[in-house]
Design a protein around this motif. Structure first.
Motif, PDB file in Angstrom:
ATOM      1  N   PRO A 137       0.827  -1.212   0.000  1.00  9.74           N
ATOM      2  CA  PRO A 137       0.000   0.000   0.000  1.00  9.74           C
ATOM      3  C   PRO A 137       0.858   1.257   0.000  1.00  9.74           C
ATOM      4  O   PRO A 137       1.881   1.336   0.692  1.00  9.74           O
ATOM      5  CB  PRO A 137      -0.807  -0.128   1.301  1.00  9.74           C
ATOM      6  N   GLY A 138       0.441   2.243  -0.773  1.00 10.65           N
ATOM      7  CA  GLY A 138       1.245   3.448  -0.947  1.00 10.65           C
ATOM      8  C   GLY A 138       1.269   4.350   0.276  1.00 10.65           C
ATOM      9  O   GLY A 138       0.293   4.470   1.016  1.00 10.65           O
ATOM     10  N   ALA A 139       2.435   4.974   0.496  1.00  9.99           N
ATOM     11  CA  ALA A 139       2.605   5.939   1.587  1.00  9.99           C
ATOM     12  C   ALA A 139       3.302   7.167   1.028  1.00  9.99           C
ATOM     13  O   ALA A 139       4.289   7.056   0.285  1.00  9.99           O
ATOM     14  CB  ALA A 139       3.418   5.329   2.725  1.00  9.99           C
ATOM     15  N   HIS A 140       2.808   8.354   1.386  1.00  7.95           N
ATOM     16  CA  HIS A 140       3.399   9.594   0.904  1.00  7.95           C
ATOM     17  C   HIS A 140       3.717  10.499   2.089  1.00  7.95           C
ATOM     18  O   HIS A 140       2.830  10.842   2.883  1.00  7.95           O
ATOM     19  CB  HIS A 140       2.426  10.317  -0.045  1.00  7.95           C
ATOM     20  N   LYS A 141       5.016  10.851   2.270  1.00  8.03           N
ATOM     21  CA  LYS A 141       5.435  11.748   3.340  1.00  8.03           C
ATOM     22  C   LYS A 141       6.527  12.677   2.809  1.00  8.03           C
ATOM     23  O   LYS A 141       7.347  12.271   1.975  1.00  8.03           O
ATOM     24  CB  LYS A 141       5.991  10.955   4.535  1.00  8.03           C
ATOM     25  N   TRP A 142       6.528  13.910   3.288  1.00  9.48           N
ATOM     26  CA  TRP A 142       7.619  14.814   2.957  1.00  9.48           C
ATOM     27  C   TRP A 142       8.875  14.370   3.709  1.00  9.48           C
ATOM     28  O   TRP A 142       8.806  13.875   4.832  1.00  9.48           O
ATOM     29  CB  TRP A 142       7.253  16.251   3.305  1.00  9.48           C
ATOM     30  N   SER A 143      10.026  14.562   3.055  1.00  8.44           N
ATOM     31  CA  SER A 143      11.277  14.017   3.593  1.00  8.44           C
ATOM     32  C   SER A 143      11.603  14.508   5.002  1.00  8.44           C
ATOM     33  O   SER A 143      12.160  13.767   5.816  1.00  8.44           O
ATOM     34  CB  SER A 143      12.442  14.353   2.649  1.00  8.44           C
ATOM     35  N   GLN A 170      -6.049   7.195   3.119  1.00  7.67           N
ATOM     36  CA  GLN A 170      -5.766   7.172   1.685  1.00  7.67           C
ATOM     37  C   GLN A 170      -5.449   5.750   1.213  1.00  7.67           C
ATOM     38  O   GLN A 170      -6.304   4.869   1.242  1.00  7.67           O
ATOM     39  CB  GLN A 170      -4.641   8.138   1.324  1.00  7.67           C
ATOM     40  N   SER A 171      -4.199   5.474   0.815  1.00  6.55           N
ATOM     41  CA  SER A 171      -3.856   4.172   0.241  1.00  6.55           C
ATOM     42  C   SER A 171      -3.399   3.144   1.273  1.00  6.55           C
ATOM     43  O   SER A 171      -3.009   2.026   0.907  1.00  6.55           O
ATOM     44  CB  SER A 171      -2.768   4.344  -0.822  1.00  6.55           C
ATOM     45  N   GLY A 172      -3.396   3.511   2.545  1.00  6.46           N
ATOM     46  CA  GLY A 172      -3.100   2.545   3.604  1.00  6.46           C
ATOM     47  C   GLY A 172      -1.639   2.348   3.951  1.00  6.46           C
ATOM     48  O   GLY A 172      -1.299   1.583   4.855  1.00  6.46           O
ATOM     49  N   GLY A 173      -0.727   3.025   3.225  1.00  5.22           N
ATOM     50  CA  GLY A 173       0.695   2.807   3.486  1.00  5.22           C
ATOM     51  C   GLY A 173       1.153   3.268   4.864  1.00  5.22           C
ATOM     52  O   GLY A 173       1.998   2.632   5.501  1.00  5.22           O
ATOM     53  N   SER A 174       0.565   4.382   5.349  1.00  4.10           N
ATOM     54  CA  SER A 174       0.997   4.884   6.656  1.00  4.10           C
ATOM     55  C   SER A 174       0.610   3.928   7.783  1.00  4.10           C
ATOM     56  O   SER A 174       1.263   3.893   8.832  1.00  4.10           O
ATOM     57  CB  SER A 174       0.411   6.271   6.913  1.00  4.10           C
ATOM     58  N   ILE A 175      -0.447   3.148   7.573  1.00  5.04           N
ATOM     59  CA  ILE A 175      -0.817   2.138   8.578  1.00  5.04           C
ATOM     60  C   ILE A 175       0.342   1.174   8.792  1.00  5.04           C
ATOM     61  O   ILE A 175       0.732   0.874   9.925  1.00  5.04           O
ATOM     62  CB  ILE A 175      -2.077   1.365   8.132  1.00  5.04           C
ATOM     63  N   GLU A 176       0.905   0.684   7.678  1.00  2.00           N
ATOM     64  CA  GLU A 176       2.028  -0.251   7.767  1.00  2.00           C
ATOM     65  C   GLU A 176       3.266   0.426   8.360  1.00  2.00           C
ATOM     66  O   GLU A 176       4.031  -0.189   9.109  1.00  2.00           O
ATOM     67  CB  GLU A 176       2.340  -0.814   6.382  1.00  2.00           C
ATOM     68  N   LEU A 187       0.461  -1.468  18.839  1.00  2.00           N
ATOM     69  CA  LEU A 187      -0.255  -0.305  18.307  1.00  2.00           C
ATOM     70  C   LEU A 187      -1.736  -0.584  18.102  1.00  2.00           C
ATOM     71  O   LEU A 187      -2.117  -1.530  17.401  1.00  2.00           O
ATOM     72  CB  LEU A 187       0.369   0.136  16.984  1.00  2.00           C
ATOM     73  N   ASN A 188      -2.559   0.251  18.713  1.00  2.00           N
ATOM     74  CA  ASN A 188      -3.999   0.275  18.447  1.00  2.00           C
ATOM     75  C   ASN A 188      -4.236   1.445  17.505  1.00  2.00           C
ATOM     76  O   ASN A 188      -4.296   2.594  17.921  1.00  2.00           O
ATOM     77  CB  ASN A 188      -4.774   0.438  19.754  1.00  2.00           C
ATOM     78  N   TYR A 189      -4.341   1.142  16.220  1.00  2.00           N
ATOM     79  CA  TYR A 189      -4.434   2.178  15.179  1.00  2.00           C
ATOM     80  C   TYR A 189      -5.892   2.407  14.798  1.00  2.00           C
ATOM     81  O   TYR A 189      -6.643   1.468  14.499  1.00  2.00           O
ATOM     82  CB  TYR A 189      -3.637   1.765  13.946  1.00  2.00           C
ATOM     83  N   ILE A 190      -6.282   3.690  14.792  1.00  2.00           N
ATOM     84  CA  ILE A 190      -7.616   4.085  14.350  1.00  2.00           C
ATOM     85  C   ILE A 190      -7.461   5.093  13.222  1.00  2.00           C
ATOM     86  O   ILE A 190      -6.935   6.197  13.426  1.00  2.00           O
ATOM     87  CB  ILE A 190      -8.430   4.709  15.502  1.00  2.00           C
ATOM     88  N   GLY A 191      -7.855   4.702  12.035  1.00  2.00           N
ATOM     89  CA  GLY A 191      -7.736   5.580  10.882  1.00  2.00           C
ATOM     90  C   GLY A 191      -9.069   6.196  10.498  1.00  2.00           C
ATOM     91  O   GLY A 191     -10.114   5.542  10.602  1.00  2.00           O
ATOM     92  N   ILE A 192      -9.024   7.447  10.080  1.00  2.00           N
ATOM     93  CA  ILE A 192     -10.245   8.159   9.674  1.00  2.00           C
ATOM     94  C   ILE A 192     -10.073   8.655   8.243  1.00  2.00           C
ATOM     95  O   ILE A 192      -9.045   9.273   7.913  1.00  2.00           O
ATOM     96  CB  ILE A 192     -10.521   9.342  10.615  1.00  2.00           C
ATOM     97  N   ASP A 193     -11.062   8.385   7.421  1.00  2.00           N
ATOM     98  CA  ASP A 193     -11.003   8.857   6.036  1.00  2.00           C
ATOM     99  C   ASP A 193     -12.428   9.027   5.523  1.00  2.00           C
ATOM    100  O   ASP A 193     -13.355   8.339   5.967  1.00  2.00           O
ATOM    101  CB  ASP A 193     -10.238   7.872   5.157  1.00  2.00           C
ATOM    102  N   ILE A 194     -12.591   9.926   4.578  1.00  2.00           N
ATOM    103  CA  ILE A 194     -13.909  10.182   3.996  1.00  2.00           C
ATOM    104  C   ILE A 194     -14.253   9.173   2.905  1.00  2.00           C
ATOM    105  O   ILE A 194     -15.418   9.047   2.489  1.00  2.00           O
ATOM    106  CB  ILE A 194     -13.955  11.634   3.433  1.00  2.00           C
ATOM    107  N   ASN A 195     -13.242   8.424   2.449  1.00  2.00           N
ATOM    108  CA  ASN A 195     -13.427   7.460   1.369  1.00  2.00           C
ATOM    109  C   ASN A 195     -13.748   6.075   1.942  1.00  2.00           C
ATOM    110  O   ASN A 195     -12.921   5.463   2.625  1.00  2.00           O
ATOM    111  CB  ASN A 195     -12.161   7.383   0.521  1.00  2.00           C
TER     112      ASN A 195
END
Length: 346
Positions: A137-143, A170-176, A187-195
């Motif tokens: 899954p894709g992840a996008h972060k500024w360096s 978004q594409s789920g990469g940050s979860i990983e 980690l107890n991860y809770i993600g929020i998205d409008i999609n």
């Protein structure tokens, strides 16, 4: 008239001489009358008895030579043993020096390693995750974000359990990424998205909630469903001014005492298409600037700046390019501390 006393003295001397002669004769084992011939024989016997034969002399010389050789052999052995002992002593001294040197080297290595650890930058596993990962899954972060994440989130990694909310799946990469960084079992991860498509990333330890972060009602319902206090809240959602401000106003109070609230991608505060603009009072960056005044309200003497609930619950603000980390911690007015007993009047 003749001197009788002198005659008596001579007679006494003669008698004593005779007694001594007889005594010596007795010692030599004979009672024969002492005469010249007998005395000569006695002297001859004594002389012959005291002179050894040639064979006896050679035998004695051989025995003496053998003893000398044995003594020489013992001396050589002692000398060899002395040399060996000296070598052993030298080796022991060398070993001692080497041991002491080795101890010093080990101590030096320990110090060097300690200094190396203290001075070398700590490895940021977030960088490793990004550089080693090619698929998934894709992840996008500024360096620059990864270093800031590690600086403020690393301390949470020692906790047995971590509850984290991230707006913007978004594409789920940050979860990983976060599961790798904090530990999937902790980690107890809770993600929020409008999609709604983001629900596909749900699994054990990962919950996805669909909703609009710009809607205050959504957050009210969310807080009812997720009553636990949060260790970390990350707003990486839609980045509009309304979304960021509403989210902060509603969810800063969901972060536990000692937790972190992060709003990122603040550069949209300078973009009009995101409702922002330079010095736009309705932007998130301008709201963040007011927090600087808020945490210093303890010192204000003006009615326009008074202590409020944010003053009492924000310990620090950390600004980076496009990011603000807010330390949520109950605070009190700072106290003056003094040390020493010598003072110069001001």
């Amino acid at each position: 008239m003749p001197d009788c006393s002198a005659t008596k003295k001579l007679l006494l001397i003669a008698i004593l001489t005779a007694v001594v002669v007889v005594f010596l004769f007795e010692l030599n084992g004979t009672r024969r009358p002492l005469d010249h011939i007998a005395y000569s024989e006695m002297l001859a016997r004594q002389r012959s008895a005291s002179i050894p034969s040639t064979l006896e002399i050679r035998t004695a010389i051989d025995a003496l030579t053998h003893q000398v050789e044995k003594f020489q052999e013992l001396e050589d052995r002692l000398q060899a043993m002395t040399i060996d002992l000296q070598k052993t002593a030298d080796e022991l001294a060398t070993y001692k020096v080497k041991a002491e040197h080795q101890d010093k080297l080990e101590n030096l290595e320990d110090v060097t390693q300690s200094l190396r650890i203290e001075n070398e930058p700590e490895v940021n596993e977030l960088f490793t995750w990004f550089t080693d990962r090619q698929k998934g899954p894709g992840a996008h972060k500024w360096s620059t974000y990864l270093d800031a994440y590690h600086r403020h989130f690393n301390r949470f990694r020692t906790q047995a359990k971590i509850t984290m909310v991230e707006v913007g799946v978004q594409s789920g990469g940050s979860i990983e990424m976060w599961r790798s960084y904090f530990g999937a079992d902790k980690l107890n991860y809770i993600g929020i998205d409008i999609n709604p498509e983001c629900k596909q990333f749900e699994k054990d330890g990962v919950r996805i909630v669909i909703g609009n972060q710009g809607d205050p009602a959504f957050w009210e319902q969310f807080k009812k469903e997720i009553p636990d206090e949060l260790d970390i809240f990350v707003d990486d959602g839609g980045h509009t001014m309304n979304q960021q401000i509403v989210t902060f106003d509603k969810m800063f109070w969901g972060v536990r005492d000692g937790g972190i609230y992060l709003c990122e991608d603040l550069h949209t505060s300078y973009w009009q298409e995101y409702e922002g603009g330079y010095l736009n009072n309705n932007s998130m960056i301008e709201k963040s600037k007011t927090l600087i005044d808020t945490i210093n309200a303890w010192h204000s003497k003006e009615a326009g700046l008074q202590v409020n609930s944010l003053t009492r619950n924000i310990r620090g603000l950390h600004f980076y390019d496009s990011m603000i980390f807010i330390d949520k911690r109950a605070t009190e007015p700072m106290e003056r501390m003094k040390s020493g007993d010598y003072w110069i009047d001001v």
